[in-house]
Design an enzyme around this catalytic site. Structure first.
Site, PDB file in Angstrom:
ATOM      1  N   GLY A  10      -1.261  -0.985 -13.378  1.00  0.00           N
ATOM      2  CA  GLY A  10       0.157  -1.212 -13.110  1.00  0.00           C
ATOM      3  C   GLY A  10       0.625  -2.563 -13.630  1.00  0.00           C
ATOM      4  O   GLY A  10      -0.127  -3.295 -14.295  1.00  0.00           O
ATOM      5  N   ASP A  56      -7.977   8.509  -7.507  1.00  0.00           N
ATOM      6  CA  ASP A  56      -6.878   8.384  -6.552  1.00  0.00           C
ATOM      7  C   ASP A  56      -7.454   7.826  -5.251  1.00  0.00           C
ATOM      8  O   ASP A  56      -8.353   8.444  -4.664  1.00  0.00           O
ATOM      9  CB  ASP A  56      -6.293   9.787  -6.330  1.00  0.00           C
ATOM     10  CG  ASP A  56      -5.003   9.740  -5.548  1.00  0.00           C
ATOM     11  OD1 ASP A  56      -4.914   8.958  -4.579  1.00  0.00           O
ATOM     12  OD2 ASP A  56      -4.073  10.478  -5.917  1.00  0.00           O
ATOM     13  N   ASN A  98      -9.635   4.191   3.130  1.00  0.00           N
ATOM     14  CA  ASN A  98     -10.746   4.379   2.183  1.00  0.00           C
ATOM     15  C   ASN A  98     -11.208   3.045   1.594  1.00  0.00           C
ATOM     16  O   ASN A  98     -12.413   2.785   1.471  1.00  0.00           O
ATOM     17  CB  ASN A  98     -10.328   5.328   1.052  1.00  0.00           C
ATOM     18  CG  ASN A  98     -10.284   6.785   1.514  1.00  0.00           C
ATOM     19  OD1 ASN A  98     -10.979   7.159   2.463  1.00  0.00           O
ATOM     20  ND2 ASN A  98      -9.480   7.601   0.849  1.00  0.00           N
ATOM     21  N   GLY A 101     -12.948   0.970   4.238  1.00  0.00           N
ATOM     22  CA  GLY A 101     -14.289   1.523   4.453  1.00  0.00           C
ATOM     23  C   GLY A 101     -15.250   1.099   3.348  1.00  0.00           C
ATOM     24  O   GLY A 101     -16.408   0.742   3.610  1.00  0.00           O
ATOM     25  N   TYR A 144       7.642   3.645   2.078  1.00  0.00           N
ATOM     26  CA  TYR A 144       7.042   2.449   1.491  1.00  0.00           C
ATOM     27  C   TYR A 144       6.909   1.345   2.538  1.00  0.00           C
ATOM     28  O   TYR A 144       5.819   0.824   2.768  1.00  0.00           O
ATOM     29  CB  TYR A 144       7.913   1.975   0.326  1.00  0.00           C
ATOM     30  CG  TYR A 144       7.378   0.786  -0.440  1.00  0.00           C
ATOM     31  CD1 TYR A 144       6.268   0.915  -1.280  1.00  0.00           C
ATOM     32  CD2 TYR A 144       7.992  -0.467  -0.348  1.00  0.00           C
ATOM     33  CE1 TYR A 144       5.791  -0.165  -2.003  1.00  0.00           C
ATOM     34  CE2 TYR A 144       7.516  -1.552  -1.062  1.00  0.00           C
ATOM     35  CZ  TYR A 144       6.422  -1.396  -1.893  1.00  0.00           C
ATOM     36  OH  TYR A 144       5.952  -2.483  -2.605  1.00  0.00           O
ATOM     37  N   THR A 174       8.844  -9.440  -8.031  1.00  0.00           N
ATOM     38  CA  THR A 174       8.136 -10.067  -9.151  1.00  0.00           C
ATOM     39  C   THR A 174       8.531  -9.357 -10.448  1.00  0.00           C
ATOM     40  O   THR A 174       8.800  -8.153 -10.442  1.00  0.00           O
ATOM     41  CB  THR A 174       6.622  -9.980  -8.897  1.00  0.00           C
ATOM     42  OG1 THR A 174       6.342 -10.684  -7.684  1.00  0.00           O
ATOM     43  CG2 THR A 174       5.818 -10.601 -10.023  1.00  0.00           C
TER      44      THR A 174
END
Ligand code: NAD
Ligand code: UDP
Length: 308
Positions: A10, A56, A98, A101, A144, A174
């Protein structure tokens, strides 16, 4: 160090990876390419310290280890995070679990990229970290905002329950090179419209404010937060110089020399009226503050958009 960057393809992620590779770390970029672009990470593919895992984070991840995890995976532009709101929440909740963990399993420090959106449409101005915010839990931005708030809660609970080594940063708006031209955020939209000679589209009357940080400054703050010991945050990272959207449009018109006029569209639901970070804590704890002013940052960003 061996470092995982989720969301590395990204806008912010690719700048962060560049900085980490430059200082000699080895980096695993994890991305599902929802809003990320292959071209953002192409320049790293020949680097033996770089590897890419198309994955993902909503799905469990096994077989990777790291000393540090930067969790940036999450669409950040309103049009993208509202495109599939349920997926956005899953990314900030199931995906966060996830990654926590994974950090627990390999004993890694994990930094969560939270956001000024946790303050919602703020009643305290400028925003300090101790402010709990004013967020609509059932609006179109909630997937979000509330997702990121739960992600912060999860980080704190893993810290309290498992002594996990966490860091939380709250990033304010940003901008900079490698933003996607169709990303939908205000700086990229205004520059793309100005360079095309099209009308510059202001939502609402343009009196709403934001404070814009150049990406290089932000990346310095993110790494400073990750690499210090003893302060877990949350900490605001942003440039405290505040602009109205009308002022931003006028500045971009002046810097591009465009003949574009300004046009007005309806203000989206729950669009925050004002936003400005109080960065006292970042100054005190990280010895960090932005160095690139908006004119210099916009000039670099305009050059980038001219080149693409
Ligand atoms: P971006 O949309 O350019 O990058 C997000 C990246 O995450 C993309 O590469 C996307 O493909 C990836 N991604 C999304 N969902 C994923 C998933 N489920 N699994 C794996 N990868 C996934 O956004 P950005 O501006 O680079 O923002 C990066 C992070 O910083 C985000 O978490 C965002 O919420 C946060 N943030 C950004 C800003 C800003 O102004 N840019 C402000 C506040 C917070
Ligand atoms: N905005 C605008 N024109 C655009 C895109 C955004 O006037 O083409 C406004 C938007 O309504 C908001 C501000 O600019 O008030 C910042 O929007 P952005 O999506 O960049 O970030 P966020 O609202 O998440 O801070």
């Amino acid at each position: 160090m061996k470092i995982i960057v989720t969301g590395g393809a990204g806008f912010i992620g690719n700048h962060l990876i560049e900085r980490l590779l430059d200082r000699g770390d080895s980096v695993i970029c994890i991305d599902n390419f929802f809003t990320g672009q292959k071209k953002n990470i192409e320049r790293f593919l020949d680097n033996q310290n770089f590897s890419l895992l198309e994955h993902d984070i909503v799905q469990p991840l096994k077989g990777v280890e790291a000393d540090q995890i930067y969790n940036l995976a999450c669409p950040a532009s309103p049009i993208h995070y509202q495109y599939n709101p349920i997926k956005t929440i899953k990314t900030s909740t199931i995906g966060m679990i996830n990654m926590l963990g994974l950090a627990k399993k390999c004993g890694a420090r994990i930094l969560q990229a939270s956001t000024s959106e946790v303050y919602g449409d703020p009643h305290v101005h400028p925003q300090v970290e101790s402010y709990w915010g004013n967020v609509n839990p059932i609006g179109i931005r909630s997937c979000y905002d509330e997702g990121k708030r739960v992600a912060e809660t999860l980080c704190m609970d893993y810290h309290r329950a498992h002594n996990l080594d966490i860091r939380i940063i709250r990033i304010f708006n940003t901008y900079g090179p490698n933003m996607h031209p169709q990303d939908g955020r205000v700086v990229s939209n205004f520059i793309v419209e100005a360079l095309a000679g099209k009308p510059i589209t202001i939502y609402g009357d343009g009196s709403q404010t934001r404070s814009f940080c150049y990406v290089d400054d932000l990346v310095s703050g993110i790494i400073a937060m990750m690499d210090q010991d003893g302060f877990i945050g949350p900490v605001n990272l942003g440039n405290p110089v505040e602009f109205s959207m009308k002022e931003l449009a006028d500045l971009i018109i002046a810097l591009t020399g465009t003949a574009s006029e300004v046009t007005y569209m309806p203000l989206p639901q729950d669009d925050p009226k004002q936003r400005q970070p109080d960065i006292s804590l970042a100054k005190e704890k990280l010895n960090w503050e932005p160095t690139i002013d908006i004119e210099m940052g916009l000039k670099k960003t305009i050059e980038y958009f001219k080149s693409v």
